[in-house]
Design an enzyme around this catalytic site. Structure first.
Site, PDB file in Angstrom:
ATOM      1  N   CYS A 122     -27.963 -24.497  16.421  1.00  0.00           N
ATOM      2  CA  CYS A 122     -28.302 -23.353  15.581  1.00  0.00           C
ATOM      3  C   CYS A 122     -29.761 -22.957  15.812  1.00  0.00           C
ATOM      4  CB  CYS A 122     -28.090 -23.694  14.105  1.00  0.00           C
ATOM      5  SG  CYS A 122     -26.387 -24.099  13.672  1.00  0.00           S
TER       6      CYS A 122
ATOM      7  N   HIS B 139     -27.732 -30.472  15.776  1.00  0.00           N
ATOM      8  CA  HIS B 139     -28.365 -29.548  14.856  1.00  0.00           C
ATOM      9  C   HIS B 139     -29.766 -29.194  15.336  1.00  0.00           C
ATOM     10  CE1 HIS B 139     -29.023 -27.313  11.271  1.00  0.00           C
ATOM     11  NE2 HIS B 139     -30.113 -28.000  10.988  1.00  0.00           N
TER      12      HIS B 139
END
Length: 739
Positions: free
Chosen positions: A370, A321
């Site tokens: 992301c 992430h």
């Protein structure tokens, strides 16, 4: 031949069981002792999310006692069958209830394979026979497959290949059918060695099953940068295994018949040979010399040598992430608080600055994460200015402000970026050209069109590729110390054998997936004939480690979440994956539990042994500073584990982490410090990166499937090597119904 249909072993619906068998099961459940009746079965089945038994369903089943010949158990079994419950699931429920009589009823009605096909390695031109014999009522049919394709005329218990040729190499399986059910044999691997153009007179007249080396490795004279390829081929039954040695020491990646080093250096020269073995015998190949010359000193001017020797390459690959605020990219650690901010994360631009301080010749960043904005972080970092250099390449998995997704394929979960990148990693092309082609490949993926696109940023002015040779400086005291530490961080405990009072002997083995991730496997090597059931589990690990109890003591490495080393592990074991070894403060101590049964005795017998394996792998370096110590233990529980009740009643929380692109503590599969180990179903798959459901399956969904131990007997393919083919082949297996 009828139209092929798709199925997998063990997926027979409960509704397809013969009516007399269902009646017999109903009678047993109706008159069962407390704790083993139909209500207990309903409670177990209802805990499975897709069955969903309501109070009204149970009331309707209960009212059947008011009807003539009515049976609540019959009503429940029909209801479970209508809602997709399989025979394997029913067996799981009955095992949990310890309803021995019902289990015997099911086992007696099924098919029993009494002779399994054997894996073997043979010479081209020989006659090969694969055998599968089974019993069943009233009779059975046979159907052979080579991987997912049906073998023509393969409808007898013996599959004869006369003569066999190299095209017959592969995995074979036999499907045995009766009127109401079917089972699959175990997979048999057939290796066919072609000695065309070579002499193999010494092999003529040998017994068919005899282990013999038919291809010997050859001496090599190479220069630095050449590829080193050594081959050894053998025939025999059981199928041979291989272990390469250099100068008397086993090679870590030398467990295949071909040993290869893509870029050979002077450190790879020496005396090589291959040890070939199976369960019955072993043999060594001839010893050969590999000589590697370093011609670089003769070919390069002295000033060019000095310059190239001091221009290392900086490469960072990150999958996990992340987010991007004000042009700065941040990588989020798995134990970051929620919500997290820049102070809790690693800034990519700071890492680039550190690389530049080392005067790197090339800096490559491959970021599979992301890049959406973190609404909880309003900090604007003031970073030191970066040097203006023409040697920086950024490959972002997605565009600014967008998400990066994962995709499930062949039992694995990869980021979309990595799925396409790994197919081109070894291409000898300029890194920016390679990334452009990866971007084109990603653009053809219909799953992510309009959602994810590769972004490339580059200031590269030289033709540099990922395949460029690594320039090494002369050995210094610092580099030697670092190499010693590196070697120390990769030392595994030695395999050991444990003897139990009942006469059972087990092997306890270890393998490294990373320097901080270790696989423990247990295998029964000796069992007295009077013992009918015997399993060995590992349990009681310190909570310093990340061990998911639901994914421990599994029948395949993949079920534990390990995909990288499965092809190198021994088969027919139970596997447990330990991660975060860098947090381990003390010696690794755990318990080996033996669970066994005697015929005619319903009670199970247990024995335990405590094992201390010291500090394995990176734990030897003592890199635990800053981690909170926890002296509690966690038990590796699983479905039908005889020690499961201990963990169900324990307040100890089990910590575990499954890599994902989702935010910590908000998506399943991430680190949950307060999760209790239980049989409950995990929460639905969502991604909180934007508050909506995910478009593609998450990595957790791939790892969450755990078939019953020893119920599935089909290999799993997890790499390009076809050692493990179970779920891939079984999912594509086509067969014709024969009645």
């Amino acid at each position: 031949m009828s139209e092929p249909v798709r199925s997998t072993p063990g997926s027979l619906p409960l509704s397809r069981l013969a009516e007399p068998l269902l009646r017999r099961l109903s009678e047993l459940l109706d008159r069962a002792a407390p704790g083993k009746g139909w209500r207990d079965l309903a409670q177990r089945a209802g805990s499975r999310g897709r069955v969903r038994l309501s109070p009204l369903d149970l009331e309707q089943c209960s009212l059947k006692v008011l009807e003539p010949e009515g049976s609540p158990s019959w009503s429940l079994l029909k209801l479970l069958g209508d809602r997709g419950c399989t025979v394997v699931e029913l067996v799981e429920f009955l095992q949990a209830l310890e309803h021995t009589e019902a289990l015997q009823c099911l086992s007696h009605s099924g098919i029993k394979i009494v002779v399994q096909p054997d894996s073997q390695a043979v010479l081209s031109g020989q006659v090969v026979k694969l055998c599968c014999w089974a019993t069943g009522h009233p009779f059975v049919h046979y159907q052979w497959f080579k991987q997912e394709k049906e073998v023509p005329h393969g409808n007898s218990p013996e599959l004869v290949l006369n003569p066999v040729n190299v095209n017959d190499s592969g995995f074979y399986i036999c499907r045995v059918n009766s009127e109401s059910s079917f089972v699959f044999s175990r997979w048999a691997r057939l290796e066919v060695c072609d000695l065309q153009g070579t002499s193999h007179g010494s092999l003529i007249g040998l017994p068919e099953n005899k282990l013999r080396i038919c291809i010997q490795p050859q001496p090599q004279n190479l220069t630095v940068g050449d590829a080193l390829v050594l081959e050894c081929g053998a025939v025999g039954n059981p199928i041979p295994h291989y272990q390469w040695f250099r100068n008397g020491f086993p090679l870590a990646n030398g467990s295949k018949n071909v040993y290869m080093v893509t870029y050979a250096d002077v450190e790879h020269q020496g005396t090589y040979w291959c040890h070939v073995f199976n369960d019955r015998e072993d043999q060594d190949s001839k010893k050969i010399e590999v000589i590697i010359e370093d011609l670089s000193d003769l070919q390069k001017p002295a000033d060019l040598q000095e310059q190239s020797n001091h221009r290392p390459v900086g490469l960072l690959y990150y999958a996990g992430h992340g987010y991007e605020n004000y042009g700065n990219s941040f990588m989020v650690p798995i134990d970051a608080p929620n919500p997290y901010r820049s102070a809790n994360c690693l800034c990519v631009q700071n890492i680039l600055k550190l690389m530049q301080e080392k005067e790197t010749g090339l800096n490559v960043f491959l970021l599979d994460m992301c890049r959406k904005r973190n609404e909880y972080d309003d900090t604007i970092l003031i970073l030191d200015a970066l040097k203006v250099t023409a040697n920086i390449v950024f490959g972002y998995a997605t565009c600014q402000g967008a998400e990066a997704f994962e995709i499930q394929q062949s039992g694995l979960a990869n980021g979309i970026f990595m799925k396409f990148l790994k197919d081109r990693l070894l291409e000898d092309k300029k890194i920016t050209v390679l990334l452009d082609e990866v971007a084109e490949d990603m653009g053809k993926c219909h799953l992510t069109k309009g959602k994810q696109a590769l972004e490339i940023r580059s200031s590269l002015s030289e033709k540099r590729a990922l395949t460029d040779p690594i320039q090494q400086t002369a050995s210094s005291a610092e580099s030697l110390a670092r190499n010693l530490q590196w070697a120390k961080a990769h030392e595994l405990p030695e395999s050991m054998y444990l003897e139990f009072k009942c006469g059972v002997q087990i092997q306890l083995g270890f393998a490294a997936e990373f320097s901080n991730v270790m696989i423990i496997y247990t295998r029964i090597v000796k069992k007295p004939p009077e013992i009918v059931v015997c399993r060995a589990y590992v349990t009681d690990f310190a909570l310093d480690l990340d061990v998911d109890p639901k994914e421990a003591n599994k029948g395949t490495p993949e079920e534990t979440g390990s995909y990288l080393v499965s092809k190198d592990l021994p088969k027919h074991c139970l596997y447990t994956r330990l991660s975060s070894l860098q947090k381990l403060r003390e010696h690794l101590i755990f318990t080996v539990c033996l669970h066994y049964e005697y015929p005619g005795i319903e009670d199970t017998m247990d024995e335990r042994k405590e094992v201390n394996v010291g500090k394995p792998l990176i734990a030897k370096l003592g890199l635990h500073h800053g981690f909170k110590n926890n002296n509690c233990v966690q038990t590796c529980c699983m479905a039908n584990n005889p020690f499961h009740n201990q963990i169900e009643s324990s307040p100890v929380a089990a910590k575990y982490y499954v890599p994902s692109h989702c935010q910590p503590n908000s998506c399943p599969g991430t680190y949950h410090p307060n999760r209790i180990c239980s049989d409950s179903i995990r929460q639905p798959e969502t991604c909180s990166c934007n508050g909506t459901s995910r478009v593609l399956p998450s990595r957790h969904e791939v790892l969450n499937y755990s078939p019953p131990v020893e119920k599935s007997n089909v290999p799993v393919e997890t790499t390009d090597d076809t050692v493990e083919l179970e779920f891939l082949l079984s999912d594509n297996l086509r067969f014709s119904e024969q009645q």
